[in-house]
Motif scaffolding. Structure first.
Motif, PDB file in Angstrom:
ATOM      1  N   LYS A  13       0.820  -1.225  -0.168  1.00  0.00           N
ATOM      2  CA  LYS A  13       0.112  -0.150  -0.043  1.00  0.00           C
ATOM      3  C   LYS A  13       0.831   1.160  -0.207  1.00  0.00           C
ATOM      4  CE  LYS A  13      -3.971  -2.240   2.345  1.00  0.00           C
ATOM      5  NZ  LYS A  13      -4.605  -2.174   3.630  1.00  0.00           N
ATOM      6  N   THR A  14       1.950   1.293   0.731  1.00  0.00           N
ATOM      7  CA  THR A  14       3.039   2.309   0.641  1.00  0.00           C
ATOM      8  C   THR A  14       3.576   2.740  -0.833  1.00  0.00           C
ATOM      9  OG1 THR A  14       3.640   1.856   2.890  1.00  0.00           O
ATOM     10  CG2 THR A  14       5.003   3.181   1.908  1.00  0.00           C
ATOM     11  N   GLN A  15       3.880   1.572  -1.454  1.00  0.00           N
ATOM     12  CA  GLN A  15       4.194   1.724  -2.889  1.00  0.00           C
ATOM     13  C   GLN A  15       3.253   2.486  -3.689  1.00  0.00           C
ATOM     14  OE1 GLN A  15       7.415   1.596  -2.812  1.00  0.00           O
ATOM     15  NE2 GLN A  15       6.996   0.905  -0.720  1.00  0.00           N
ATOM     16  N   LEU A  16       1.980   2.055  -3.261  1.00  0.00           N
ATOM     17  CA  LEU A  16       0.775   2.618  -4.225  1.00  0.00           C
ATOM     18  C   LEU A  16       0.739   4.177  -3.785  1.00  0.00           C
ATOM     19  CD1 LEU A  16      -1.805  -0.254  -3.780  1.00  0.00           C
ATOM     20  CD2 LEU A  16      -0.805   0.477  -5.892  1.00  0.00           C
ATOM     21  N   ALA A  17       0.911   4.433  -2.669  1.00  0.00           N
ATOM     22  CA  ALA A  17       1.002   5.916  -2.145  1.00  0.00           C
ATOM     23  C   ALA A  17       1.882   6.837  -2.837  1.00  0.00           C
ATOM     24  CB  ALA A  17       0.900   6.217  -0.766  1.00  0.00           C
ATOM     25  N   TRP A  18       3.126   6.171  -3.045  1.00  0.00           N
ATOM     26  CA  TRP A  18       4.244   7.015  -3.683  1.00  0.00           C
ATOM     27  C   TRP A  18       4.254   6.309  -5.122  1.00  0.00           C
ATOM     28  CZ3 TRP A  18       5.744  10.842  -0.860  1.00  0.00           C
ATOM     29  CH2 TRP A  18       5.629  11.045   0.641  1.00  0.00           C
ATOM     30  N   ARG A  19       3.538   6.794  -5.854  1.00  0.00           N
ATOM     31  CA  ARG A  19       3.725   6.344  -7.293  1.00  0.00           C
ATOM     32  C   ARG A  19       4.799   7.090  -7.919  1.00  0.00           C
ATOM     33  NH1 ARG A  19      -1.686   6.828  -5.918  1.00  0.00           N
ATOM     34  NH2 ARG A  19      -1.773   8.884  -6.855  1.00  0.00           N
ATOM     35  N   GLY A  20       5.239   8.305  -7.624  1.00  0.00           N
ATOM     36  CA  GLY A  20       6.130   8.765  -8.418  1.00  0.00           C
ATOM     37  C   GLY A  20       7.742   8.132  -8.247  1.00  0.00           C
ATOM     38  N   ASP A  21       7.785   7.214  -7.265  1.00  0.00           N
ATOM     39  CA  ASP A  21       8.900   6.550  -7.142  1.00  0.00           C
ATOM     40  C   ASP A  21       8.677   5.317  -8.057  1.00  0.00           C
ATOM     41  OD1 ASP A  21       9.757   7.821  -5.291  1.00  0.00           O
ATOM     42  OD2 ASP A  21       9.408   6.631  -3.586  1.00  0.00           O
ATOM     43  N   ALA A  22       7.765   4.888  -8.389  1.00  0.00           N
ATOM     44  CA  ALA A  22       7.364   3.733  -9.179  1.00  0.00           C
ATOM     45  C   ALA A  22       7.682   4.223 -10.596  1.00  0.00           C
ATOM     46  CB  ALA A  22       6.075   3.153  -9.341  1.00  0.00           C
ATOM     47  N   VAL A  23       7.389   5.396 -11.016  1.00  0.00           N
ATOM     48  CA  VAL A  23       7.754   5.729 -12.527  1.00  0.00           C
ATOM     49  C   VAL A  23       9.091   6.032 -12.696  1.00  0.00           C
ATOM     50  CG1 VAL A  23       7.454   7.929 -13.883  1.00  0.00           C
ATOM     51  CG2 VAL A  23       5.298   7.295 -12.550  1.00  0.00           C
ATOM     52  N   ILE A  24       9.864   6.381 -11.633  1.00  0.00           N
ATOM     53  CA  ILE A  24      11.293   6.575 -11.822  1.00  0.00           C
ATOM     54  C   ILE A  24      11.945   5.221 -12.018  1.00  0.00           C
ATOM     55  CG2 ILE A  24      13.407   7.124 -10.500  1.00  0.00           C
ATOM     56  CD1 ILE A  24      11.839   9.456  -9.367  1.00  0.00           C
ATOM     57  N   GLN A  25      11.519   4.299 -11.278  1.00  0.00           N
ATOM     58  CA  GLN A  25      12.178   2.894 -11.480  1.00  0.00           C
ATOM     59  C   GLN A  25      11.644   2.338 -12.683  1.00  0.00           C
ATOM     60  OE1 GLN A  25      13.793   0.998  -9.383  1.00  0.00           O
ATOM     61  NE2 GLN A  25      13.591   2.603  -7.600  1.00  0.00           N
ATOM     62  N   ILE A  26      10.737   2.431 -13.313  1.00  0.00           N
ATOM     63  CA  ILE A  26      10.255   2.107 -14.686  1.00  0.00           C
ATOM     64  C   ILE A  26      11.329   2.933 -15.759  1.00  0.00           C
ATOM     65  CG2 ILE A  26       8.646   2.152 -16.477  1.00  0.00           C
ATOM     66  CD1 ILE A  26       6.196   1.630 -14.362  1.00  0.00           C
ATOM     67  N   LEU A  27      11.387   4.219 -15.414  1.00  0.00           N
ATOM     68  CA  LEU A  27      12.102   5.067 -16.388  1.00  0.00           C
ATOM     69  C   LEU A  27      13.613   4.398 -16.361  1.00  0.00           C
ATOM     70  CD1 LEU A  27      10.745   8.491 -15.882  1.00  0.00           C
ATOM     71  CD2 LEU A  27      10.257   7.038 -17.994  1.00  0.00           C
ATOM     72  N   PHE A  28      14.142   4.111 -15.116  1.00  0.00           N
ATOM     73  CA  PHE A  28      15.512   3.734 -15.032  1.00  0.00           C
ATOM     74  C   PHE A  28      15.686   2.343 -15.869  1.00  0.00           C
ATOM     75  CE2 PHE A  28      18.647   1.091 -12.720  1.00  0.00           C
ATOM     76  CZ  PHE A  28      19.776   2.143 -12.690  1.00  0.00           C
ATOM     77  N   THR A  29      14.953   1.406 -15.520  1.00  0.00           N
ATOM     78  CA  THR A  29      14.775   0.189 -16.288  1.00  0.00           C
ATOM     79  C   THR A  29      14.795   0.431 -17.955  1.00  0.00           C
ATOM     80  OG1 THR A  29      13.808  -0.973 -14.335  1.00  0.00           O
ATOM     81  CG2 THR A  29      13.767  -2.130 -16.675  1.00  0.00           C
ATOM     82  N   LEU A  30      13.801   1.117 -18.258  1.00  0.00           N
ATOM     83  CA  LEU A  30      14.009   1.553 -19.863  1.00  0.00           C
ATOM     84  C   LEU A  30      15.228   2.043 -20.300  1.00  0.00           C
ATOM     85  CD1 LEU A  30      10.376   3.019 -19.936  1.00  0.00           C
ATOM     86  CD2 LEU A  30      10.981   0.663 -20.616  1.00  0.00           C
ATOM     87  N   THR A  31      15.671   3.128 -19.632  1.00  0.00           N
ATOM     88  CA  THR A  31      16.929   3.559 -20.005  1.00  0.00           C
ATOM     89  C   THR A  31      17.870   2.614 -20.022  1.00  0.00           C
ATOM     90  OG1 THR A  31      16.339   5.695 -18.835  1.00  0.00           O
ATOM     91  CG2 THR A  31      18.507   5.499 -19.346  1.00  0.00           C
ATOM     92  N   LYS A  32      18.260   1.694 -19.115  1.00  0.00           N
ATOM     93  CA  LYS A  32      19.209   0.524 -19.105  1.00  0.00           C
ATOM     94  C   LYS A  32      19.122  -0.178 -20.222  1.00  0.00           C
ATOM     95  CE  LYS A  32      21.567  -2.714 -16.158  1.00  0.00           C
ATOM     96  NZ  LYS A  32      21.548  -3.464 -14.854  1.00  0.00           N
ATOM     97  N   ILE A  33      17.752  -0.741 -20.659  1.00  0.00           N
ATOM     98  CA  ILE A  33      17.567  -1.432 -21.759  1.00  0.00           C
ATOM     99  C   ILE A  33      17.860  -0.892 -22.962  1.00  0.00           C
ATOM    100  CG2 ILE A  33      16.086  -3.122 -22.633  1.00  0.00           C
ATOM    101  CD1 ILE A  33      14.895  -3.434 -20.281  1.00  0.00           C
ATOM    102  N   LEU A  34      17.551   0.275 -23.133  1.00  0.00           N
ATOM    103  CA  LEU A  34      17.728   1.232 -24.465  1.00  0.00           C
ATOM    104  C   LEU A  34      19.390   1.436 -24.531  1.00  0.00           C
ATOM    105  CD1 LEU A  34      16.890   3.172 -26.682  1.00  0.00           C
ATOM    106  CD2 LEU A  34      16.662   4.910 -24.861  1.00  0.00           C
ATOM    107  N   PHE A  35      19.899   1.617 -23.371  1.00  0.00           N
ATOM    108  CA  PHE A  35      21.540   1.869 -23.480  1.00  0.00           C
ATOM    109  C   PHE A  35      22.214   0.584 -24.160  1.00  0.00           C
ATOM    110  CE2 PHE A  35      25.656   1.122 -21.712  1.00  0.00           C
ATOM    111  CZ  PHE A  35      26.255   1.977 -22.407  1.00  0.00           C
ATOM    112  N   ALA A  36      21.578  -0.708 -23.690  1.00  0.00           N
ATOM    113  CA  ALA A  36      22.002  -1.794 -23.914  1.00  0.00           C
ATOM    114  C   ALA A  36      21.741  -2.236 -25.349  1.00  0.00           C
ATOM    115  CB  ALA A  36      21.599  -3.002 -23.183  1.00  0.00           C
ATOM    116  N   CYS A  37      20.716  -1.815 -25.873  1.00  0.00           N
ATOM    117  CA  CYS A  37      20.217  -2.075 -27.498  1.00  0.00           C
ATOM    118  C   CYS A  37      21.131  -1.289 -28.268  1.00  0.00           C
ATOM    119  CB  CYS A  37      18.735  -1.722 -27.305  1.00  0.00           C
ATOM    120  SG  CYS A  37      17.491  -2.690 -26.840  1.00  0.00           S
ATOM    121  N   LEU A  38      21.469   0.042 -28.040  1.00  0.00           N
ATOM    122  CA  LEU A  38      22.214   0.970 -28.772  1.00  0.00           C
ATOM    123  C   LEU A  38      23.528   0.279 -28.789  1.00  0.00           C
ATOM    124  CD1 LEU A  38      20.732   4.591 -27.925  1.00  0.00           C
ATOM    125  CD2 LEU A  38      20.246   3.002 -29.819  1.00  0.00           C
TER     126      LEU A  38
END
Length: 264
Positions: A13-38
Motif C-alpha cells: 500500500k505504501t508503494q501505491l501511495a508513492w507512485r512517483g517512485d514507481a515511475v522513476i524505477q520504470i524509467l531507469f529500467t527503460l533507460t538501461k535496456i535502451l542503452f544496451a540495445c544501442l
C-alpha cells in the motif's frame, strides 16, 4: 506468520501511495535496456556472435538481468536502519512484537511484489518495441532451479543490506560501506556486462563469492546457458546465506548494547 503478512500488505500500500517512485524505477529500467540495445546493436553490426552470444541472446540477457536487478529493492533497508539509529528512533523496531530482521525482510517482500508486475510489463514492452527475438530456456528443471536461485539471491542481498545498516551501531557513517557495496555489486553481479566477457581467471575467482549467483547465473540459466552450474550455484549461495546470517547474529548481539537512542 500473520504479522509478517500484514507488514507485507502495508508496504504494498505504501508503494501505491508513492507512485512517483514507481515511475522513476520504470524509467531507469527503460533507460538501461535502451542503452544496451544501442551499444550491442553497434557491436553486433559487423559480427554474428560475441563470446557465444548472438544479438538476440545478448539483449535477452540484458532484459532479464535488468529485471532481476530492479527486483532487488533491499538497498533502502540499510538506509532506513542507519537513519533510524542515528536519529535515535531505531527503538520503534526494538519494541515491535516481531523479529527486527524479519520485519525488514517482510518490507522487502512487499516492495518487490509491487514492482514485480511493473517490471514484467516494462520488459515485455521493450521486447516488442525493439523486436527482440527473446531467448528463453525451455527446460522446466532449469527454470525452477533459476527461480530458487533468484529467491536465494534476493534473500542474500536483504541480509547484506541489513548487516550494513547494523554497522551504524558501531560507526557514525556507513556511507563509505554503502558506496563500495553499490559499485562492487553493479560490476561483479554482471548487471553492467556479462561476466563471460571478462578474463576467465577473474570469473573463476568470482564463483567462490555469492554475487556471481545473484544476477549473472540466473540470467544465463534463463537464456539456456550454464545449466551445469545450477547445482553448485544453489549450494554456494545457500552457504553464504548461512554464513552471513551467523555474522548478523554476532554483530547484533555485540553492538546492540552500544545503542542508547530513545523515543519511537
Amino acid at each position: 506468520m500473520r504479522k509478517y503478512l500484514e507488514i507485507i500488505k502495508v508496504f504494498i500500500k505504501t508503494q501505491l501511495a508513492w507512485r512517483g517512485d514507481a515511475v522513476i524505477q520504470i524509467l531507469f529500467t527503460l533507460t538501461k535496456i535502451l542503452f544496451a540495445c544501442l551499444l550491442w546493436g553497434t557491436i553486433f553490426k559487423d559480427r554474428d556472435k560475441v563470446a557465444g552470444f548472438t544479438i538476440n541472446s545478448m539483449l535477452s540477457y540484458y532484459v532479464i538481468s535488468s529485471f532481476l536487478n530492479q527486483m532487488d529493492m533491499s538497498s533502502r533497508v540499510s538506509g532506513e536502519i542507519s537513519q533510524r539509529i542515528r536519529n535515535g528512533t531505531f527503538s520503534k523496531y526494538m519494541v515491535l512484537p516481531v523479529n527486527i530482521q524479519g520485519y525488514f525482510i517482510a518490507m522487502e517482500i512487499g516492495i518487490v511484489i509491487f514492482y514485480l508486475s511493473l517490471d514484467i510489463i516494462t520488459s515485455i514492452i521493450w521486447i516488442f518495441a525493439f523486436r527482440i527475438r527473446f531467448v528463453f530456456a525451455s527446460d522446466p528443471a532449469v527454470l525452477v532451479g533459476a527461480v530458487v536461485l533468484i529467491l536465494l539471491g534476493l534473500f542474500f542481498m536483504a541480509q547484506l543490506n541489513y548487516y550494513l545498516g547494523l554497522l551504524t551501531l558501531k560507526y557514525e557513517d556507513i556511507g563509505t560501506f554503502l558506496m563500495i557495496k553499490d559499485n562492487l555489486v553493479a560490476f561483479v553481479t554482471g548487471s553492467l556486462i556479462p561476466l563471460v566477457l571478462l578474463p576467465q581467471g577473474f570469473v573463476t575467482v568470482m564463483k567462490a563469492f555469492p554475487f556471481y549467483y545473484v544476477t549473472y547465473l540466473p540470467s544465463m540459466l534463463l537464456i539456456g546457458r550454464l545449466k551445469g552450474e545450477l547445482g553448485m550455484g544453489l549450494l554456494v549461495l545457500a552457504c553464504w546465506c548461512v554464513i552471513l546470517q551467523a555474522v548478523i547474529y554476532a554483530t547484533w548481539n555485540n553492538y546492540r548494547i552500544k545503542y542508547d537512542g530513545v523515543g519511537i
